[in-house]
Scaffold this motif. Structure first.
Motif, short mmCIF file in Angstrom:
data_model
loop_
_atom_site.label_atom_id
_atom_site.label_comp_id
_atom_site.label_asym_id
_atom_site.label_seq_id
_atom_site.Cartn_x
_atom_site.Cartn_y
_atom_site.Cartn_z
N THR A 147 8.17 7.51 3.00
CA THR A 147 7.05 8.34 2.57
C THR A 147 7.27 8.90 1.18
OG1 THR A 147 6.52 8.89 4.86
CG2 THR A 147 5.64 10.35 3.16
N ASP A 148 8.50 9.25 0.84
CA ASP A 148 8.80 9.76 -0.50
C ASP A 148 8.43 8.73 -1.57
OD1 ASP A 148 9.63 12.20 0.39
OD2 ASP A 148 11.77 11.73 0.33
N ASP A 149 8.70 7.47 -1.29
CA ASP A 149 8.36 6.42 -2.25
C ASP A 149 6.84 6.28 -2.38
OD1 ASP A 149 11.04 5.92 -2.62
OD2 ASP A 149 11.11 4.27 -1.18
N LEU A 150 6.14 6.37 -1.26
CA LEU A 150 4.68 6.29 -1.30
C LEU A 150 4.09 7.49 -2.04
CD1 LEU A 150 4.00 5.13 2.38
CD2 LEU A 150 4.07 3.72 0.31
N ARG A 151 4.69 8.64 -1.84
CA ARG A 151 4.23 9.84 -2.55
C ARG A 151 4.39 9.67 -4.05
NH1 ARG A 151 7.31 13.10 -0.09
NH2 ARG A 151 5.83 13.64 1.57
N ARG A 202 1.39 9.69 -6.89
CA ARG A 202 1.39 10.60 -8.03
C ARG A 202 1.33 9.83 -9.35
NH1 ARG A 202 2.22 15.91 -8.71
NH2 ARG A 202 2.96 16.25 -6.58
N ALA A 203 2.02 8.72 -9.44
CA ALA A 203 1.99 7.92 -10.67
C ALA A 203 0.58 7.40 -10.95
CB ALA A 203 2.98 6.77 -10.57
N CYS A 204 -0.10 6.92 -9.90
CA CYS A 204 -1.49 6.45 -10.08
C CYS A 204 -2.39 7.58 -10.54
CB CYS A 204 -2.01 5.87 -8.76
SG CYS A 204 -1.24 4.33 -8.24
N LEU A 205 -2.27 8.73 -9.91
CA LEU A 205 -3.11 9.87 -10.26
C LEU A 205 -2.84 10.35 -11.68
CD1 LEU A 205 -2.83 11.78 -6.87
CD2 LEU A 205 -4.86 10.61 -7.73
N ASP A 206 -1.57 10.33 -12.08
CA ASP A 206 -1.22 10.73 -13.44
C ASP A 206 -1.84 9.80 -14.47
OD1 ASP A 206 0.24 12.87 -12.51
OD2 ASP A 206 2.20 11.91 -12.72
N LEU A 220 -2.87 3.20 -0.12
CA LEU A 220 -2.06 4.34 0.31
C LEU A 220 -2.80 5.22 1.31
CD1 LEU A 220 -0.51 5.29 -3.12
CD2 LEU A 220 0.81 4.78 -1.06
N GLU A 221 -4.10 5.42 1.11
CA GLU A 221 -4.83 6.37 1.95
C GLU A 221 -5.60 5.74 3.09
OE1 GLU A 221 -6.11 10.45 0.25
OE2 GLU A 221 -7.07 8.90 -0.97
N ALA A 222 -6.13 4.52 2.90
CA ALA A 222 -6.92 3.88 3.95
C ALA A 222 -6.14 2.80 4.67
CB ALA A 222 -8.20 3.28 3.36
N GLY A 223 -5.00 2.37 4.11
CA GLY A 223 -4.17 1.37 4.77
C GLY A 223 -4.63 -0.06 4.58
N LYS A 224 -5.59 -0.30 3.68
CA LYS A 224 -6.06 -1.66 3.46
C LYS A 224 -4.98 -2.52 2.79
CE LYS A 224 -11.02 -0.86 2.99
NZ LYS A 224 -12.20 -1.10 2.14
N ILE A 268 0.15 4.45 6.36
CA ILE A 268 1.26 3.48 6.32
C ILE A 268 2.45 4.00 7.11
CG2 ILE A 268 2.87 2.25 4.81
CD1 ILE A 268 0.70 2.26 2.66
N THR A 269 2.75 5.29 6.95
CA THR A 269 3.83 5.91 7.73
C THR A 269 3.32 7.00 8.67
OG1 THR A 269 4.26 7.58 6.01
CG2 THR A 269 5.48 5.50 5.88
N GLY A 270 2.05 7.36 8.52
CA GLY A 270 1.49 8.42 9.35
C GLY A 270 1.92 9.81 8.92
#
Length: 508
Positions: free
Chosen positions: A9-13, A17-21, A101-105, A39-41
């Motif tokens: 989850t830390d890697d996904l976070r 953040r990189a995408c948002l930045d 990341l958010e919808a799991g597609k 992905i991890t719930g």
């Protein structure tokens, strides 16, 4: 069985953040709601939500901005949408990653959803120069009668998690070129991609000189949505979600004489005839069932197969389902990602239990897939054979669950297709032109989307999207769907110099 290894989850976070930045989003940190990854719930960020004060301010600002935005020439309104489409192109990868990341597609589907945003922006820009009215022949001499279209007002958009960006863009781009302003309440399950979309549209407005108040984002829950539904300043509520949600939204908007555009549940079927190309059928059916892990309103739920070909098709279908790679949606070979949460997994289990009690037989799938993340919900797509009647088939289960029924005559198959409360999408697989024409005719499928030799899911932006019956009757996206975002006026000019009444009425 070995558990599927998922990212930490830390890697996904960090990826989020990189995408948002890169997009320029400043995360509104707080503890009122949480951005979570299926992905991890687990949670990614705590966020500050939009309460009653923010909702009132957004609606008021959108209404005030509308009073000037409606007078902006439509092609100039299209400039904002054109720039927005360009920005989406520039950030295609980042937006797709946030959707995964958010919808799991899976990556391909997420990338396709962003492409849909680009396509509808292109469509709306063209539309900004084609908001046509018409001239109507008048029965009175020296009179001209015309029909014109004008901006409607504030459009409230309530969107779902499964297409967190595309459905919003359908509504927003068309609403903006029609001269409306927008207040958006996205799903609480996909706040990050919503923040990213809002930021790109804000940039487009800034760079084209449009007022900032043309679009407002509200990250909130049910109370926020209810405020949009009940506020008289919101001229149109476009809501995407369950039929249960629509039963609440529709009457409440109608009670204040507002407009609603509802895109609700689907319980879609495909008919397989004796002449069907089974290779083509197999490919189309597998994606229609398993795409987005069965979490599309257009996902295939029922397969109605002629008795002459069912024994040939079913072994191939079950074998294909058993080979579907389930797991990390970022992995290149994955075709089925996670369910949005454990709730649809439980609904799928319950549906399978009910249908087997009624005599149905599970041919493959339905079991949860073991992963390294205890809170995630991964499941193998299921195929259930049904011989006889069971009420479960008439209900939508938002998961990869396919019921297989059989038929003897085309009339029987069409009756089975239509014998559900929902009316979104339907398909037929046939090489018989007569069967295809009947299926598309007035005595055929009673759905808003009718397909021949392709699956029930997937739509192009040029065609109006929506369905009948409990699907809500709304139409978004292409064709003449823009009419929903405008008000119509019939105007008559008398240049004859005399008073003339219609229907030859004399009043002298």
């Amino acid at each position: 069985m070995t558990s599927i290894v998922l990212p930490a989850t830390d890697d996904l976070r960090a990826r989020a953040r990189a995408c948002l930045d890169r997009i320029g989003v400043v995360i509104p940190e707080g503890d009122e709601l949480y951005a979570r990854t299926p992905i991890t719930g687990e949670d990614l960020f705590g966020l500050k939500g939009s309460g009653a004060t923010e909702t009132e301010a957004a609606i008021a600002a959108a209404h005030d901005t509308f009073l000037t935005w409606r007078t902006t020439p439509a092609p100039r309104r299209g400039d904002v949408v054109r720039r927005f489409g360009d920005l989406v192109r520039e950030h295609h990868d980042d937006l797709a990653e946030l959707i995964t990341l958010e919808a799991g597609k899976i990556r391909a589907e997420a990338y396709g959803e962003v492409q849909e945003m680009i396509d509808i922006a292109d469509y709306a820009v063209g539309l900004s120069r084609q908001l046509y009215g018409r001239v109507i022949a008048s029965e009175r001499p020296g009179h001209r009668m015309a029909e014109t279209w004008h901006p409607l007002g504030v459009v409230g958009i309530i969107s779902a998690f499964n297409f967190p960006a595309a459905v919003w863009s359908w509504n927003t781009t068309i609403a903006l070129v029609c001269g409306d302003t927008v207040v958006w309440k996205p799903s609480e399950q996909t706040p990050l991609i919503s923040l990213a979309c809002d930021r790109l549209l804000a940039r487009a407005a800034e760079e084209t000189g449009a007022p900032a108040g043309i679009h407002h984002l509200l990250i909130g829950g049910q109370e926020t949505g209810e405020a949009l539904v009940d506020d008289r300043r919101v001229a149109l509520v476009s809501a995407t979600g369950s039929t249960r949600m629509g039963r609440s939204v529709g009457p409440r908007v109608a009670a204040r004489f507002g407009r609603s555009l509802l895109e609700l549940g689907g319980n879609n079927a495909a008919i397989v005839t004796p002449s069907a190309d089974l290779d083509l059928t197999l490919s189309a059916v597998v994606f229609a069932v398993a795409g987005t892990a069965g979490q599309r309103c257009t996902s295939l739920r029922r397969l109605i197969v002629h008795r002459d070909v069912v024994d040939e098709l079913l072994p191939r279908l079950t074998a294909a389902f058993e080979r579907l790679p389930v797991g990390d949606p970022f992995a290149e070979d994955t075709l089925v990602g996670p369910l949005i949460s454990p709730a649809p997994l439980e609904a799928m289990r319950e549906a399978i239990a009910r249908v087997t009690q009624d005599g149905g037989k599970v041919l493959t799938g339905g079991e949860q897939v073991a992963t390294t993340a205890e809170s995630a919900a991964y499941v193998r797509p299921a195929v259930v054979r049904i011989d006889g009647h069971t009420p479960v088939v008439r209900e939508e289960t938002f998961a990869p669950l396919l019921y297989v029924l059989t038929y003897d005559s085309l009339e029987e198959a069409i009756a089975l297709q239509n014998d559900v409360p929902q009316g979104l999408s339907a398909s037929i697989f046939t090489q018989d032109q007569r069967e295809a024409e009947i299926f598309m005719s007035a005595v055929g499928a009673d759905t808003g989307l009718v397909n021949v030799n392709l699956g029930t899911s997937g739509a192009e932006v040029g065609g109006a999207f929506g369905g009948e019956k409990e699907t809500g009757g709304g139409r978004a996206c292409g064709s003449d769907a823009w009419h929903a975002y405008m008000r119509r006026s019939t105007s008559v000019v008398n240049y004859s110099g005399e008073v003339a009444l219609a229907q030859n009425i004399s009043f002298s």
